[in-house]
Design a protein around this motif. Structure first.
Motif, PDB file in Angstrom:
ATOM      1  N   TRP A  78      70.286  80.275 -10.385  1.00  0.00           N
ATOM      2  CA  TRP A  78      68.902  80.055  -9.919  1.00  0.00           C
ATOM      3  C   TRP A  78      68.609  78.557  -9.815  1.00  0.00           C
ATOM      4  O   TRP A  78      68.029  78.101  -8.824  1.00  0.00           O
ATOM      5  CB  TRP A  78      67.915  80.729 -10.857  1.00  0.00           C
ATOM      6  N   LEU A  79      69.008  77.786 -10.815  1.00  0.00           N
ATOM      7  CA  LEU A  79      68.791  76.345 -10.764  1.00  0.00           C
ATOM      8  C   LEU A  79      69.594  75.713  -9.632  1.00  0.00           C
ATOM      9  O   LEU A  79      69.132  74.752  -8.998  1.00  0.00           O
ATOM     10  CB  LEU A  79      69.179  75.713 -12.101  1.00  0.00           C
ATOM     11  N   SER A  80      70.753  76.282  -9.337  1.00  0.00           N
ATOM     12  CA  SER A  80      71.547  75.773  -8.214  1.00  0.00           C
ATOM     13  C   SER A  80      70.824  76.025  -6.893  1.00  0.00           C
ATOM     14  O   SER A  80      70.803  75.169  -5.999  1.00  0.00           O
ATOM     15  CB  SER A  80      72.924  76.442  -8.197  1.00  0.00           C
ATOM     16  N   ASP A  81      70.219  77.211  -6.784  1.00  0.00           N
ATOM     17  CA  ASP A  81      69.449  77.520  -5.575  1.00  0.00           C
ATOM     18  C   ASP A  81      68.264  76.574  -5.428  1.00  0.00           C
ATOM     19  O   ASP A  81      67.964  76.106  -4.317  1.00  0.00           O
ATOM     20  CB  ASP A  81      68.957  78.969  -5.616  1.00  0.00           C
ATOM     21  N   MET A  82      67.574  76.294  -6.520  1.00  0.00           N
ATOM     22  CA  MET A  82      66.429  75.395  -6.453  1.00  0.00           C
ATOM     23  C   MET A  82      66.864  73.965  -6.117  1.00  0.00           C
ATOM     24  O   MET A  82      66.156  73.230  -5.423  1.00  0.00           O
ATOM     25  CB  MET A  82      65.659  75.396  -7.791  1.00  0.00           C
ATOM     26  N   TYR A  83      68.055  73.601  -6.592  1.00  0.00           N
ATOM     27  CA  TYR A  83      68.576  72.275  -6.261  1.00  0.00           C
ATOM     28  C   TYR A  83      68.896  72.179  -4.768  1.00  0.00           C
ATOM     29  O   TYR A  83      68.646  71.149  -4.127  1.00  0.00           O
ATOM     30  CB  TYR A  83      69.823  71.980  -7.096  1.00  0.00           C
ATOM     31  N   ARG A 137      65.891  71.293  -2.869  1.00  0.00           N
ATOM     32  CA  ARG A 137      65.193  70.154  -3.481  1.00  0.00           C
ATOM     33  C   ARG A 137      64.335  69.382  -2.480  1.00  0.00           C
ATOM     34  O   ARG A 137      63.280  68.863  -2.830  1.00  0.00           O
ATOM     35  CB  ARG A 137      66.210  69.215  -4.139  1.00  0.00           C
ATOM     36  N   SER A 138      64.772  69.293  -1.229  1.00  0.00           N
ATOM     37  CA  SER A 138      63.994  68.523  -0.248  1.00  0.00           C
ATOM     38  C   SER A 138      62.697  69.215   0.134  1.00  0.00           C
ATOM     39  O   SER A 138      61.847  68.622   0.812  1.00  0.00           O
ATOM     40  CB  SER A 138      64.839  68.285   1.012  1.00  0.00           C
ATOM     41  N   ASP A 139      62.508  70.495  -0.306  1.00  0.00           N
ATOM     42  CA  ASP A 139      61.286  71.243   0.018  1.00  0.00           C
ATOM     43  C   ASP A 139      60.250  71.217  -1.108  1.00  0.00           C
ATOM     44  O   ASP A 139      59.129  71.701  -0.911  1.00  0.00           O
ATOM     45  CB  ASP A 139      61.620  72.711   0.328  1.00  0.00           C
ATOM     46  N   TRP A 140      60.614  70.652  -2.279  1.00  0.00           N
ATOM     47  CA  TRP A 140      59.618  70.704  -3.361  1.00  0.00           C
ATOM     48  C   TRP A 140      59.662  69.519  -4.333  1.00  0.00           C
ATOM     49  O   TRP A 140      58.690  69.284  -5.050  1.00  0.00           O
ATOM     50  CB  TRP A 140      59.768  72.014  -4.152  1.00  0.00           C
ATOM     51  N   ILE A 141      60.705  68.788  -4.380  1.00  0.00           N
ATOM     52  CA  ILE A 141      60.802  67.665  -5.318  1.00  0.00           C
ATOM     53  C   ILE A 141      60.032  66.451  -4.769  1.00  0.00           C
ATOM     54  O   ILE A 141      60.237  66.039  -3.616  1.00  0.00           O
ATOM     55  CB  ILE A 141      62.275  67.281  -5.562  1.00  0.00           C
ATOM     56  N   PRO A 142      59.147  65.828  -5.567  1.00  0.00           N
ATOM     57  CA  PRO A 142      58.331  64.695  -5.092  1.00  0.00           C
ATOM     58  C   PRO A 142      59.154  63.509  -4.594  1.00  0.00           C
ATOM     59  O   PRO A 142      58.675  62.754  -3.740  1.00  0.00           O
ATOM     60  CB  PRO A 142      57.523  64.315  -6.338  1.00  0.00           C
ATOM     61  N   ALA A 143      60.371  63.344  -5.087  1.00  0.00           N
ATOM     62  CA  ALA A 143      61.195  62.214  -4.649  1.00  0.00           C
ATOM     63  C   ALA A 143      61.434  62.233  -3.144  1.00  0.00           C
ATOM     64  O   ALA A 143      61.586  61.178  -2.519  1.00  0.00           O
ATOM     65  CB  ALA A 143      62.542  62.238  -5.387  1.00  0.00           C
ATOM     66  N   PHE A 203      67.213  60.863  -8.158  1.00  0.00           N
ATOM     67  CA  PHE A 203      66.900  62.216  -8.639  1.00  0.00           C
ATOM     68  C   PHE A 203      68.160  63.061  -8.738  1.00  0.00           C
ATOM     69  O   PHE A 203      68.378  63.768  -9.731  1.00  0.00           O
ATOM     70  CB  PHE A 203      65.895  62.897  -7.708  1.00  0.00           C
ATOM     71  N   GLU A 204      68.983  63.013  -7.712  1.00  0.00           N
ATOM     72  CA  GLU A 204      70.188  63.839  -7.703  1.00  0.00           C
ATOM     73  C   GLU A 204      71.109  63.486  -8.871  1.00  0.00           C
ATOM     74  O   GLU A 204      71.695  64.382  -9.505  1.00  0.00           O
ATOM     75  CB  GLU A 204      70.910  63.660  -6.370  1.00  0.00           C
ATOM     76  N   THR A 205      71.218  62.205  -9.172  1.00  0.00           N
ATOM     77  CA  THR A 205      72.063  61.782 -10.299  1.00  0.00           C
ATOM     78  C   THR A 205      71.505  62.300 -11.616  1.00  0.00           C
ATOM     79  O   THR A 205      72.232  62.861 -12.452  1.00  0.00           O
ATOM     80  CB  THR A 205      72.161  60.243 -10.336  1.00  0.00           C
ATOM     81  N   GLN A 206      70.198  62.104 -11.814  1.00  0.00           N
ATOM     82  CA  GLN A 206      69.596  62.522 -13.079  1.00  0.00           C
ATOM     83  C   GLN A 206      69.581  64.046 -13.220  1.00  0.00           C
ATOM     84  O   GLN A 206      69.715  64.576 -14.326  1.00  0.00           O
ATOM     85  CB  GLN A 206      68.177  61.953 -13.186  1.00  0.00           C
ATOM     86  N   TRP A 207      69.415  64.762 -12.117  1.00  0.00           N
ATOM     87  CA  TRP A 207      69.457  66.228 -12.165  1.00  0.00           C
ATOM     88  C   TRP A 207      70.846  66.706 -12.610  1.00  0.00           C
ATOM     89  O   TRP A 207      70.950  67.588 -13.481  1.00  0.00           O
ATOM     90  CB  TRP A 207      69.110  66.799 -10.792  1.00  0.00           C
ATOM     91  N   CYS A 208      71.866  66.140 -12.028  1.00  0.00           N
ATOM     92  CA  CYS A 208      73.230  66.530 -12.400  1.00  0.00           C
ATOM     93  C   CYS A 208      73.514  66.212 -13.870  1.00  0.00           C
ATOM     94  O   CYS A 208      74.138  67.013 -14.584  1.00  0.00           O
ATOM     95  CB  CYS A 208      74.245  65.820 -11.503  1.00  0.00           C
ATOM     96  N   VAL A 226      61.770  66.137 -12.663  1.00  0.00           N
ATOM     97  CA  VAL A 226      61.240  66.917 -11.536  1.00  0.00           C
ATOM     98  C   VAL A 226      59.902  66.396 -11.035  1.00  0.00           C
ATOM     99  O   VAL A 226      59.703  66.233  -9.820  1.00  0.00           O
ATOM    100  CB  VAL A 226      61.119  68.408 -11.935  1.00  0.00           C
ATOM    101  N   TRP A 227      58.977  66.108 -11.922  1.00  0.00           N
ATOM    102  CA  TRP A 227      57.599  65.862 -11.506  1.00  0.00           C
ATOM    103  C   TRP A 227      57.346  64.436 -11.011  1.00  0.00           C
ATOM    104  O   TRP A 227      56.382  64.184 -10.306  1.00  0.00           O
ATOM    105  CB  TRP A 227      56.634  66.165 -12.659  1.00  0.00           C
ATOM    106  N   THR A 228      58.166  63.494 -11.375  1.00  0.00           N
ATOM    107  CA  THR A 228      57.898  62.094 -11.025  1.00  0.00           C
ATOM    108  C   THR A 228      58.212  61.795  -9.562  1.00  0.00           C
ATOM    109  O   THR A 228      59.143  62.361  -8.985  1.00  0.00           O
ATOM    110  CB  THR A 228      58.717  61.143 -11.920  1.00  0.00           C
ATOM    111  N   ASP A 229      57.416  60.899  -8.981  1.00  0.00           N
ATOM    112  CA  ASP A 229      57.713  60.438  -7.621  1.00  0.00           C
ATOM    113  C   ASP A 229      58.190  58.979  -7.634  1.00  0.00           C
ATOM    114  O   ASP A 229      58.223  58.314  -6.596  1.00  0.00           O
ATOM    115  CB  ASP A 229      56.490  60.596  -6.716  1.00  0.00           C
ATOM    116  N   ALA A 230      58.563  58.502  -8.839  1.00  0.00           N
ATOM    117  CA  ALA A 230      59.056  57.117  -8.967  1.00  0.00           C
ATOM    118  C   ALA A 230      60.533  57.016  -8.612  1.00  0.00           C
ATOM    119  O   ALA A 230      61.058  55.911  -8.453  1.00  0.00           O
ATOM    120  CB  ALA A 230      58.815  56.609 -10.385  1.00  0.00           C
ATOM    121  N   LEU A 231      61.207  58.160  -8.510  1.00  0.00           N
ATOM    122  CA  LEU A 231      62.640  58.161  -8.229  1.00  0.00           C
ATOM    123  C   LEU A 231      62.903  58.243  -6.729  1.00  0.00           C
ATOM    124  O   LEU A 231      62.178  58.923  -5.994  1.00  0.00           O
ATOM    125  CB  LEU A 231      63.317  59.349  -8.923  1.00  0.00           C
TER     126      LEU A 231
END
Length: 455
Positions: free
Chosen positions: A406-411, A414-420, A388-393, A378-383
């Motif tokens: 809840w995790l599905s909703d956050m996924y 994802r474009s609103d909060w994930i650094p990637a 990111f989507e692959t590693q999250w799944c 989640v926190w890295t911006d190297a992806l």
């Protein structure tokens, strides 16, 4: 058995009570036969005599004839006894009785002292001392404490102006008194006590009353009038109460011009007195320090109030930031979408990640390996987004969380909060949470609390 007087102190042989007679120069003593042009001139003389003696004097009863005072008494401030009235603390009635219930209990300073002088009107319309009683039933103030007498304590115009100036700099009356004491070289050189300074500030606040908000707005608007690069906007509700206030000075605008790519704002500070939400706009400078771009106060946290706020910001700065970081408040989301349509709205990662522990269950919330794994994704911006989507799944499958709603909703967000998804936005990596705004809120709250304590 006769009483004896030594150094102005007489002990009554029958009761053992001590009585004190002031020891002052004869020229300062009130003597029967002395004449004065007015009651005020006589009272000024008596006050000087009282100060030299170490006690306080005050005016007392008088007799008049055809509107002219023919007899007047000056007494020691400890004359008489405190009048007391019965207060029914069980009765909660309002009105006049309620005022009695709220009365402060103060110890009486009166001792029934009999010391006094009496003035009588003469045929020449002057006043003559017709009677003097000098003995007091209490000791006097020592000479080194004369400055503590009420007659010796008075704020000059310069001191009042100094206290007012200190107040504008968030320096309370007690600290202001200590500064004056240091400057002048001692308590006795100030001429007043810290309580007098606090009472002066209290009187100023009572004088201002309900007009303090008007004064604050007028002051900011006057700055806007005379400072070309100062911005200020406000609006009132249908009842005429302040609903929103926004301001930004020249230094704030310079900071925004250089560091305004990414900005956060958060409304977590609410004043107790006015119930207004304080919303600072915060960025990061080249030293990774907080910089404030603007300040604002809002009476409500609705979409309409936030729209007005962002419109005021856009009016002052002329250009919207590239990225805005807020929490998951729906009202701010609507306002940013409508007023800053080209700005990317980023959700605070901390507010989302802090909920993970309660959403995944007790076992996983205590699993340190799981915490490390999800933070690495989640926190890295190297992806890149696809990585990111692959590693999250893979992570959801590994820990059997694919059915967690809840995790599905956050996924899905994802474009609103994930650094990637922000890795190509300039400076977006510096600000991923609203913690900068929250620390600014805490900073301003600390200043406000400190001001209250020292005031």
């Amino acid at each position: 058995m006769m009483s004896t007087t030594v150094d102005g102190v007489r002990i009554c042989p029958t009761t053992g009570n001590q009585y004190y007679t002031p020891i002052v120069p004869d020229s300062s003593k009130p003597v029967v036969g002395m004449h004065f042009q007015s009651i005020d001139s006589a009272f000024n003389f008596y006050k000087k005599y009282a100060k030299l003696s170490g006690f306080e004097g005050r005016k007392h009863t008088q007799s008049s004839k055809n509107g002219v005072v023919i007899r007047k008494y000056f007494v020691c401030a400890k004359e008489g006894s405190a009048t007391s009235c019965a207060v029914d603390t069980v009765n909660d009635s309002v009105g006049a009785d309620k005022k009695l219930n709220d009365r402060r209990r103060r110890p009486s300073k009166r001792t029934g002292c009999k010391a006094h002088i009496r003035l009588a009107l003469t045929p020449k319309n002057t006043y003559r001392i017709s009677h003097v009683f000098e003995e007091h039933n209490h000791s006097f103030v020592d000479e080194e404490d004369y400055h503590l007498l009420a007659s010796s304590r008075k704020l000059t115009f310069t001191e009042e102006q100094l206290l007012s100036d200190f107040s504008e700099m968030n320096i309370g009356p007690v600290r202001a008194f200590n500064l004056m004491r240091k400057i002048r070289g001692g308590f006795d050189k100030v001429g007043v006590t810290s309580t007098d300074c606090k009472n002066f500030k209290r009187d100023i606040n009572l004088f201002i009353g309900e007009f303090d908000v008007d004064m604050a707005v007028q002051r900011l608007m006057k700055k806007k009038q005379f400072l070309p690069n100062f911005s200020c906007e406000f609006y009132c509700d249908e009842k005429g109460a302040l609903a929103g206030l926004f301001w930004a000075d020249e230094e704030m605008k310079l900071n925004y011009e250089v560091f305004g790519d990414v900005m956060s704002f958060d409304a977590t500070f609410r004043t107790n007195r006015y119930d207004l939400v304080f919303v600072p706009f915060t960025g990061i400078d080249n030293h990774h320090h907080n910089v404030t771009f603007a300040g604002s106060l809002l009476a409500s946290e609705t979409a309409e109030s936030y729209k007005w706020l962002l419109q005021s910001f856009l009016k002052a700065f002329g250009v919207a930031p590239k990225v805005v970081v807020t929490d998951q408040d729906a009202a701010t989301k609507i306002a940013i979408r409508d007023v800053f349509p080209d700005t990317r709205h980023r959700l605070c990662m901390w507010h989302i990640m802090i909920k993970v522990s309660e959403k995944v269950g007790t076992e996983l919330s205590q699993d340190e390996v799981f915490k490390d794994d999800i933070c690495d994704v989640v926190w890295t911006d190297a992806l890149e987004p696809a990585q990111f989507e692959t590693q999250w799944c893979d992570l959801m499958i590994k820990y059997n969380l694919t059915s967690n709603s809840w995790l599905s909703d956050m996924y899905n967000l994802r474009s609103d909060w994930i650094p990637a998804y922000y890795r190509h936005e300039h400076m977006s990596g510096l600000m991923r949470t609203t913690s900068r705004s929250e620390s600014e809120n805490h900073f301003f709250w600390s200043i406000n609390q400190h001001k209250i304590v020292i005031s």
